[in-house]
Scaffold this active site. Structure first.
Site, PDB file in Angstrom:
ATOM      1  N   SER A 219       0.933  -1.406   0.019  1.00 24.49           N
ATOM      2  CA  SER A 219       0.015   0.058  -0.237  1.00 24.49           C
ATOM      3  C   SER A 219       0.814   1.172   0.112  1.00 24.49           C
ATOM      4  O   SER A 219       2.112   1.368   0.417  1.00 24.49           O
ATOM      5  CB  SER A 219      -0.984   0.065   1.197  1.00 24.49           C
ATOM      6  OG  SER A 219      -1.403   1.332   1.406  1.00 24.49           O
TER       7      SER A 219
ATOM      8  N   TYR B  66      -1.368  -1.253  10.362  1.00 22.93           N
ATOM      9  CA  TYR B  66      -1.694  -1.303   8.902  1.00 22.93           C
ATOM     10  C   TYR B  66      -0.266  -0.898   8.182  1.00 22.93           C
ATOM     11  O   TYR B  66       0.347  -1.559   7.544  1.00 22.93           O
ATOM     12  CB  TYR B  66      -2.846  -0.589   8.146  1.00 22.93           C
ATOM     13  CG  TYR B  66      -2.938  -0.997   6.873  1.00 22.93           C
ATOM     14  CD1 TYR B  66      -3.496  -1.965   6.203  1.00 22.93           C
ATOM     15  CD2 TYR B  66      -2.650   0.315   5.813  1.00 22.93           C
ATOM     16  CE1 TYR B  66      -3.831  -2.151   4.949  1.00 22.93           C
ATOM     17  CE2 TYR B  66      -2.797  -0.022   4.594  1.00 22.93           C
ATOM     18  CZ  TYR B  66      -3.275  -1.032   4.148  1.00 22.93           C
ATOM     19  OH  TYR B  66      -3.683  -1.210   2.640  1.00 22.93           O
TER      20      TYR B  66
ATOM     21  N   LYS C 262       2.416  -3.130   6.568  1.00 26.26           N
ATOM     22  CA  LYS C 262       2.814  -3.131   5.113  1.00 26.26           C
ATOM     23  C   LYS C 262       4.080  -2.870   4.842  1.00 26.26           C
ATOM     24  O   LYS C 262       4.602  -3.095   3.741  1.00 26.26           O
ATOM     25  CB  LYS C 262       1.688  -2.194   4.395  1.00 26.26           C
ATOM     26  CG  LYS C 262       0.261  -2.728   4.500  1.00 26.26           C
ATOM     27  CD  LYS C 262      -0.079  -3.834   3.511  1.00 26.26           C
ATOM     28  CE  LYS C 262      -1.462  -4.020   3.336  1.00 26.26           C
ATOM     29  NZ  LYS C 262      -1.832  -5.074   2.206  1.00 26.26           N
TER      30      LYS C 262
HETATM   31  P1  NDP Z   1     -11.318  -6.116   0.180  1.00 25.26           P
HETATM   32  O1  NDP Z   1     -11.708  -5.927   1.675  1.00 25.26           O
HETATM   33  O2  NDP Z   1     -12.228  -5.650  -0.959  1.00 25.26           O
HETATM   34  O3  NDP Z   1     -11.007  -7.603  -0.218  1.00 25.26           O
HETATM   35  C1  NDP Z   1     -10.163  -8.541   0.614  1.00 25.26           C
HETATM   36  C2  NDP Z   1      -9.943  -9.870   0.123  1.00 25.26           C
HETATM   37  O4  NDP Z   1      -9.380 -10.529   1.116  1.00 25.26           O
HETATM   38  C3  NDP Z   1     -11.407 -10.584   0.141  1.00 25.26           C
HETATM   39  O5  NDP Z   1     -11.425 -11.606  -0.680  1.00 25.26           O
HETATM   40  C4  NDP Z   1     -11.409 -11.264   1.726  1.00 25.26           C
HETATM   41  O6  NDP Z   1     -12.418 -12.375   1.559  1.00 25.26           O
HETATM   42  C5  NDP Z   1      -9.719 -11.856   1.774  1.00 25.26           C
HETATM   43  N1  NDP Z   1      -9.321 -11.856   2.916  1.00 25.26           N
HETATM   44  C6  NDP Z   1      -9.157 -11.006   3.954  1.00 25.26           C
HETATM   45  N2  NDP Z   1      -8.737 -11.209   5.061  1.00 25.26           N
HETATM   46  C7  NDP Z   1      -8.251 -12.812   4.920  1.00 25.26           C
HETATM   47  C8  NDP Z   1      -7.680 -13.595   5.408  1.00 25.26           C
HETATM   48  N3  NDP Z   1      -7.179 -13.939   6.627  1.00 25.26           N
HETATM   49  N4  NDP Z   1      -7.435 -14.797   4.747  1.00 25.26           N
HETATM   50  C9  NDP Z   1      -7.723 -15.018   3.352  1.00 25.26           C
HETATM   51  N5  NDP Z   1      -8.316 -13.951   2.659  1.00 25.26           N
HETATM   52  C10 NDP Z   1      -8.921 -12.823   3.201  1.00 25.26           C
HETATM   53  O7  NDP Z   1     -10.144  -5.372  -0.114  1.00 25.26           O
HETATM   54  P2  NDP Z   1      -9.161  -4.403  -1.390  1.00 25.26           P
HETATM   55  O8  NDP Z   1      -9.640  -5.062  -2.319  1.00 25.26           O
HETATM   56  O9  NDP Z   1      -9.706  -3.328  -0.969  1.00 25.26           O
HETATM   57  O10 NDP Z   1      -7.713  -4.659  -0.779  1.00 25.26           O
HETATM   58  C11 NDP Z   1      -6.974  -5.867  -1.311  1.00 25.26           C
HETATM   59  C12 NDP Z   1      -5.401  -5.487  -0.848  1.00 25.26           C
HETATM   60  O11 NDP Z   1      -5.108  -4.227  -1.319  1.00 25.26           O
HETATM   61  C13 NDP Z   1      -5.214  -5.256   0.591  1.00 25.26           C
HETATM   62  O12 NDP Z   1      -4.132  -5.919   0.806  1.00 25.26           O
HETATM   63  C14 NDP Z   1      -5.221  -4.108   0.950  1.00 25.26           C
HETATM   64  O13 NDP Z   1      -4.395  -3.751   2.133  1.00 25.26           O
HETATM   65  C15 NDP Z   1      -4.651  -3.470  -0.417  1.00 25.26           C
HETATM   66  N6  NDP Z   1      -5.070  -2.006  -0.935  1.00 25.26           N
HETATM   67  C16 NDP Z   1      -6.185  -1.465  -0.974  1.00 25.26           C
HETATM   68  C17 NDP Z   1      -6.388  -0.384  -1.497  1.00 25.26           C
HETATM   69  C18 NDP Z   1      -7.653   0.188  -1.691  1.00 25.26           C
HETATM   70  O14 NDP Z   1      -7.869   1.451  -1.933  1.00 25.26           O
HETATM   71  N7  NDP Z   1      -8.702  -0.535  -1.866  1.00 25.26           N
HETATM   72  C19 NDP Z   1      -5.130   0.622  -1.230  1.00 25.26           C
HETATM   73  C20 NDP Z   1      -3.983   0.245  -1.144  1.00 25.26           C
HETATM   74  C21 NDP Z   1      -3.795  -1.295  -0.796  1.00 25.26           C
HETATM   75  P3  NDP Z   1     -12.793 -12.820   3.120  1.00 25.26           P
HETATM   76  O15 NDP Z   1     -13.256 -11.628   4.035  1.00 25.26           O
HETATM   77  O16 NDP Z   1     -14.017 -13.875   2.741  1.00 25.26           O
HETATM   78  O17 NDP Z   1     -11.741 -13.523   3.597  1.00 25.26           O
END
Ligand code: NDP
Length: 259
Positions: free
Chosen positions: A143, A156, A160
């Site tokens: 991130s 976080y 990260k």
């Molecule tokens: P979402 O919350 O939309 O999706 C997260 C995904 O990760 C889901 O599929 C969730 O499914 C899964 N997940 C969460 N925890 C676990 C776990 N313990 N084990 C397995 N799967 C897990 O997140 P984003 O798409 O927004 O973010 C994705 C990545 O990008 C993250 O690492 C985030 O930090 C990073 N990011 C996002 C930004 C943004 O603006 N959106 C900006 C910068 C970085 P489930 O809950 O069913 O497990």
């Protein structure tokens, strides 16, 4: 441009929604088979089914928690069943909200396991599969907060940042085996979760709220789409990006304030 990904096997964690789902679609669009993972079985299975029927590739769903060793083992085994991984995107993650003085050890360790140990365990298990296939690529989704922290989420930001350093160390170790490791640092990416948060905070004016966030943080004055980020990630994992090794790439509409 042919990215040379047809028939490759790509493992994407956190692929049931948001950025991970977009990355899995983008790989499948290029003809790669995908292993999608998330904790919620119904969501990840639905995502895999949609990808398989839309793109005509094999899409395997793994319902597991990547913050545990067993959860990672299940993913490594699924990739092996498809003939071994060529590509690994460590994407599963989530934001936090705390102060250092109030957060418990347990919270720190939970995020450490989710953002760092998942990448450690999965890259350790998937690297031999890649090596056996003659090489591969790994991408850690950190991130912008890894280098430019937001005040309300110290856990976080810290975890990260550690993921970014892990990727750098790993890249040096794995490049002799033909495995490239890089990091992507996204800025504001418009996911359904961002939209839901905006609805909760601003009701009917949720679009206006998102615009205010973009105006405040990103010189481009808008969120990036999942597709814009996914295309970048897929290119970086493709043989067309063969000289990109151990780097961190910001995809943030100018949000990073330093050079
Ligand atoms: P979402 O919350 O939309 O999706 C997260 C995904 O990760 C889901 O599929 C969730 O499914 C899964 N997940 C969460 N925890 C676990 C776990 N313990 N084990 C397995 N799967 C897990 O997140 P984003 O798409 O927004 O973010 C994705 C990545 O990008 C993250 O690492 C985030 O930090 C990073 N990011 C996002 C930004 C943004 O603006 N959106 C900006 C910068 C970085 P489930 O809950 O069913 O497990």
């Amino acid at each position: 441009m042919d990215l040379g990904l047809t028939g490759k096997v790509a493992v994407v964690t956190g692929a049931s929604k948001g950025i991970g789902l977009g990355i899995a679609h983008a790989f499948a669009r290029e003809g790669a088979h995908v292993v999608l993972t998330a904790r919620t079985a119904s969501a990840v299975e639905e995502a895999a089914g949609a990808i398989a029927s839309e793109h005509g590739v094999t899409a395997r769903a793994v319902a597991s928690d990547v913050s545990t060793a067993e959860g990672c083992d299940a993913i490594i085994a699924a990739a092996a069943e498809l003939g071994g991984a060529d590509i690994f995107v460590s994407n599963a993650g989530t934001g936090s909200n705390e102060t250092v003085l109030e957060a418990s050890d347990e919270k720190w360790l939970d995020f450490w396991n989710l953002h760092v140990m998942a990448a450690v365990r999965l890259s350790r298990g998937l690297a031999p599969q890649m090596e056996a296939k003659g090489g591969g690529a790994m991408l850690m989704n950190a991130s912008i907060c890894a280098v430019q922290p937001l005040w309300y989420e110290p856990i976080y930001n810290t975890t990260k940042s550690a993921l970014m350093m892990f990727a750098k160390c790993l890249s040096t170790e794995l490049i002799p085996k033909g495995i490239r490791v890089n990091t992507v640092n996204p800025g504001l990416i418009r996911t359904p979760d961002w939209e839901n948060t905006a609805r909760e905070l601003a009701g009917d004016n949720w679009e206006g709220y998102l615009q205010e966030v973009a105006d405040e943080h990103a010189p481009i004055r808008r969120f990036g789409s999942v597709e814009e980020l996914a295309d970048f990630c897929v290119f970086l994992c493709s043989p067309r990006a063969s000289y990109a090794v151990g780097s961190t790439h910001h995809v943030d509409g100018g949000m990073l304030k330093t050079i």
